[in-house]
Motif scaffolding. Structure first.
Motif, PDB file in Angstrom:
ATOM      1  N   GLN A 146       0.821  -1.214   0.000  1.00 50.41           N
ATOM      2  CA  GLN A 146       0.000   0.000   0.000  1.00 50.41           C
ATOM      3  C   GLN A 146       0.844   1.248   0.000  1.00 50.41           C
ATOM      4  O   GLN A 146       0.342   2.337  -0.224  1.00 50.41           O
ATOM      5  N   LEU A 147       2.128   1.113   0.318  1.00 55.35           N
ATOM      6  CA  LEU A 147       2.973   2.295   0.375  1.00 55.35           C
ATOM      7  C   LEU A 147       3.487   2.611  -1.020  1.00 55.35           C
ATOM      8  O   LEU A 147       3.961   1.730  -1.726  1.00 55.35           O
ATOM      9  N   VAL A 148       3.360   3.882  -1.405  1.00 51.91           N
ATOM     10  CA  VAL A 148       3.693   4.275  -2.766  1.00 51.91           C
ATOM     11  C   VAL A 148       5.095   4.862  -2.837  1.00 51.91           C
ATOM     12  O   VAL A 148       5.834   4.623  -3.782  1.00 51.91           O
ATOM     13  N   ALA A 149       5.475   5.641  -1.819  1.00 46.97           N
ATOM     14  CA  ALA A 149       6.731   6.387  -1.899  1.00 46.97           C
ATOM     15  C   ALA A 149       7.822   5.725  -1.058  1.00 46.97           C
ATOM     16  O   ALA A 149       7.554   4.854  -0.237  1.00 46.97           O
ATOM     17  N   THR A 150       9.050   6.150  -1.298  1.00 51.33           N
ATOM     18  CA  THR A 150      10.187   5.551  -0.590  1.00 51.33           C
ATOM     19  C   THR A 150      10.459   6.221   0.750  1.00 51.33           C
ATOM     20  O   THR A 150      11.184   5.678   1.566  1.00 51.33           O
ATOM     21  N   VAL A 151       9.893   7.415   0.961  1.00 52.79           N
ATOM     22  CA  VAL A 151      10.126   8.119   2.221  1.00 52.79           C
ATOM     23  C   VAL A 151       8.790   8.271   2.951  1.00 52.79           C
ATOM     24  O   VAL A 151       7.762   8.535   2.315  1.00 52.79           O
ATOM     25  N   GLU A 209       7.256  10.519   4.912  1.00 50.64           N
ATOM     26  CA  GLU A 209       6.374  11.688   4.785  1.00 50.64           C
ATOM     27  C   GLU A 209       5.843  11.867   3.365  1.00 50.64           C
ATOM     28  O   GLU A 209       4.744  12.352   3.172  1.00 50.64           O
ATOM     29  N   GLU A 210       6.608  11.416   2.372  1.00 46.82           N
ATOM     30  CA  GLU A 210       6.120  11.535   0.996  1.00 46.82           C
ATOM     31  C   GLU A 210       4.952  10.590   0.767  1.00 46.82           C
ATOM     32  O   GLU A 210       4.032  10.890   0.009  1.00 46.82           O
ATOM     33  N   ASP A 211       5.008   9.438   1.430  1.00 54.77           N
ATOM     34  CA  ASP A 211       3.910   8.501   1.271  1.00 54.77           C
ATOM     35  C   ASP A 211       2.638   9.041   1.917  1.00 54.77           C
ATOM     36  O   ASP A 211       1.563   8.962   1.342  1.00 54.77           O
ATOM     37  N   VAL A 212       2.781   9.605   3.112  1.00 59.38           N
ATOM     38  CA  VAL A 212       1.618  10.159   3.806  1.00 59.38           C
ATOM     39  C   VAL A 212       1.029  11.311   2.991  1.00 59.38           C
ATOM     40  O   VAL A 212      -0.178  11.531   2.984  1.00 59.38           O
ATOM     41  N   ALA A 213       1.886  12.015   2.257  1.00 59.10           N
ATOM     42  CA  ALA A 213       1.418  13.160   1.471  1.00 59.10           C
ATOM     43  C   ALA A 213       0.703  12.734   0.193  1.00 59.10           C
ATOM     44  O   ALA A 213       0.067  13.557  -0.461  1.00 59.10           O
ATOM     45  N   PHE A 214       0.786  11.459  -0.149  1.00 58.74           N
ATOM     46  CA  PHE A 214       0.257  10.999  -1.449  1.00 58.74           C
ATOM     47  C   PHE A 214      -1.225  11.334  -1.661  1.00 58.74           C
ATOM     48  O   PHE A 214      -1.590  11.903  -2.691  1.00 58.74           O
ATOM     49  N   TYR A 217      11.042   1.143   3.450  1.00 59.38           N
ATOM     50  CA  TYR A 217      11.343  -0.292   3.475  1.00 59.38           C
ATOM     51  C   TYR A 217      12.143  -0.718   4.700  1.00 59.38           C
ATOM     52  O   TYR A 217      12.264  -1.898   4.993  1.00 59.38           O
TER      53      TYR A 217
END
Lengths: 284, 266
Positions: free
Chosen positions: A96-101, A103-108, A142
């Motif tokens: 379910q996680l899109v980004a590698t960092v 806070e960037e994932d939460v911002a998606f 990760y």
């Protein structure tokens, strides 16, 4: 008055690999009010995950109608309003996680919704605070543990500012520590932020924490009551292919042997109290 | 074993090179590569080499890492150098049988080897070692933005790159698990000739692919749940902004480029 989520005799058919039509939901009637913490229990294939996917219009009923805040999920124009209102968390945190960092994932999600940049910053910080992951803001996703990943996934949903979160077996792939972390976050969201929670699970102990338990079997609701009531209807639970929480099981065995036990005990603490009472009365 | 492969080898840091805007870095790297091919004679090469040494020193990336990055390409460097040494006509230095080495050949060989070595180490220091993968994808997305007018799916491309980067560690971990599982059932990956070893990989690749597709499906649903609908109306948490440092870097590079071109022309 209309309920927050209202499923009105919905049916859902799908074709399996052999091309046969199968009925996953068979005239389901469920009403969920705002601010509730509802657990949906069921054996594999009871239709509980299918029902979960109906609540934010990933699936649309073949028959019947499901509304969220009065919005019909079959209406394509309301799709994003519904999805923003009802967030969804899945079983496998890795997928379910899109980004590698972090806070960037939460911002998606807020990025997708076109929220202005300063507002995204605030939402991301608030969401990470709510799931207790602020410290890990700039970490690589990760490298986190399963429980932490799942909390980031929940944070990513909170950042949409939903009114309801549906969690589809969020702890199934986690170790006991991760399970505890996630359950704590879920309770907090319900109590402190007033977010409606629908927890799909097959863990009895997790379901016991809800205000209300809905038991599903073969695409139908077979029980819908507070946990204290549901878990003492053991025959019905066994019939649905489910087990009973361990404290209940123990006390039931003792009752069979003639001990006087009141119904409604659920947690380990309550069980200990009940046992203490028996021991005290035996001493007299 | 497989975890030793560090992909997208990024070495976090706070140096000047680290802080330059990724867009500027990508363009400067391209300029650097072009300059390496424009440069002629000791002055041009000297400027390139000086710039490279300065970048390495400032970025605080150890020389050993840079030399290690060149190791796989050592063969190509030596091969090109030798080929050039024998095939460039000119004043003969040594001659035996049908082979002859010329002064010009040796000169070209040295320049050629130097050029390739500088090309590799330069791009590594400027881009991969000092730019995080996210910054890199962000930079590429911004630079390709004008192509949007030609209906080129810039945002989609960047999103694909981000997701690919995100899943590299996940899939490496999964490969490890599958390999262990197959080994536990007596699979042999280490012995036999090349064909046998390639054949032994099939039982790893098939489950890996199936699981990757399943993951892709789940991720797509999760993205839809978070209201993803392409680039339309999308905002960003982080926006790239040019800093004074970026302008300084551009100016310095411009001066260097002009002097390299001048030295080559004159």
């Amino acid at each position: 008055m209309n309920s927050f989520i209202s499923a009105d005799s919905i049916k859902f058919e799908y074709k399996n690999i052999e091309g046969q039509t199968q009925l996953a939901l068979d005239g389901l009637n469920i009403k969920i009010d705002k601010g509730e913490f509802v657990a949906v229990l069921g054996h594999n294939g009871s239709g509980k995950s299918t029902f979960a996917k109906h609540m934010n219009a990933i699936l649309v009923p073949t028959e019947g109608k499901l509304t969220v805040k009065g919005m019909d999920t079959a209406d394509d124009d309301l799709l994003y309003d519904i999805r923003q209102c009802v967030g969804m968390v899945f079983q496998n945190p890795d997928n379910q996680l899109v980004a590698t960092v972090v806070e960037e994932d939460v911002a998606f999600a807020p990025e997708n919704l076109g929220v202005p940049r300063e507002e995204i910053r605030k939402r991301v910080d608030d969401a990470l605070e709510a799931v207790g992951m602020t410290k890990y803001k700039l970490h690589a996703t990760y490298k986190l543990s399963g429980g932490q990943k799942q909390r980031v996934a929940i944070g990513g949903i909170i950042a949409m500012r939903p009114e309801c979160i549906v969690l589809d077996e969020p702890t199934a792939m986690l170790d006991p520590v991760g399970r505890k972390e996630v359950m704590k976050s879920i309770r907090m969201l319900n109590r402190d932020l007033g977010i409606t929670i629908v927890l799909i699970t097959h863990h009895m102990n997790e379901a016991a924490e809800a205000d209300r338990v809905i038991v599903m079997s073969k695409g139908k609701v077979i029980m819908d009551a507070p946990p204290k009531e549901v878990f003492w209807r053991t025959e019905e639970l066994y019939d649905a292919g489910l087990s009973v929480p361990q404290p209940v099981e123990l006390l039931l065995l003792m009752r069979k042997d003639g001990a006087e036990i009141e119904e409604g005990v659920l947690t380990v603490e309550e069980c200990a109290e009940a046992l203490a009472k028996i021991i005290k009365s035996a001493r007299k | 074993m497989i975890k030793d492969i560090t992909l997208g080898q990024y070495f976090p840091g706070e140096s000047v090179i680290h802080r330059i805007d990724p867009r500027v870095k990508i363009i400067l790297t391209l300029a650097y590569i072009v300059m390496l091919f424009v440069a002629k004679g000791p002055i041009g090469y000297g400027i390139c080499l000086a710039a490279l040494i300065y970048m390495i020193a400032v970025s605080k990336i150890s020389l050993r890492i840079i030399l290690r990055s060149m190791k796989p390409l050592l063969f190509i460097i030596v091969f090109t150098a030798i080929l050039n040494m024998f095939y460039i006509p000119g004043r003969i230095l040594v001659e035996f049988w049908i082979l002859r080495i010329t002064y010009e050949g040796i000169e070209t060989a040295i320049y050629m080897a130097l050029r390739i070595a500088m090309l590799i180490s330069g791009t590594f220091v400027l881009l991969t070692y000092t730019t995080s993968p996210i910054m890199l994808t962000d930079g590429i997305e911004h630079l390709l933005n004008p192509l949007k007018k030609l209906k080129f799916p810039v945002h989609e491309l960047a999103m694909m790159m981000t997701i690919a980067l995100r899943f590299i560690p996940t899939l490496i971990e999964e490969t490890d698990k599958i390999m262990s599982a197959q080994k536990a059932r007596g699979a042999d990956f280490e012995s036999g000739n090349l064909i046998n070893r390639a054949r032994a990989l099939v039982p790893i690749l098939v489950p890996l692919f199936i699981s990757a597709f399943r993951r892709a499906d789940e991720l797509a649903v999760a993205m839809e749940c978070r209201c993803y609908r392409g680039s339309v109306g999308r905002t960003r948490l982080k926006v790239l902004k040019m800093q004074p440092l970026d302008y300084i870097a551009i100016c310095v590079s411009l001066v260097l480029c002009v002097s390299i071109i001048l030295s080559a022309v004159m």
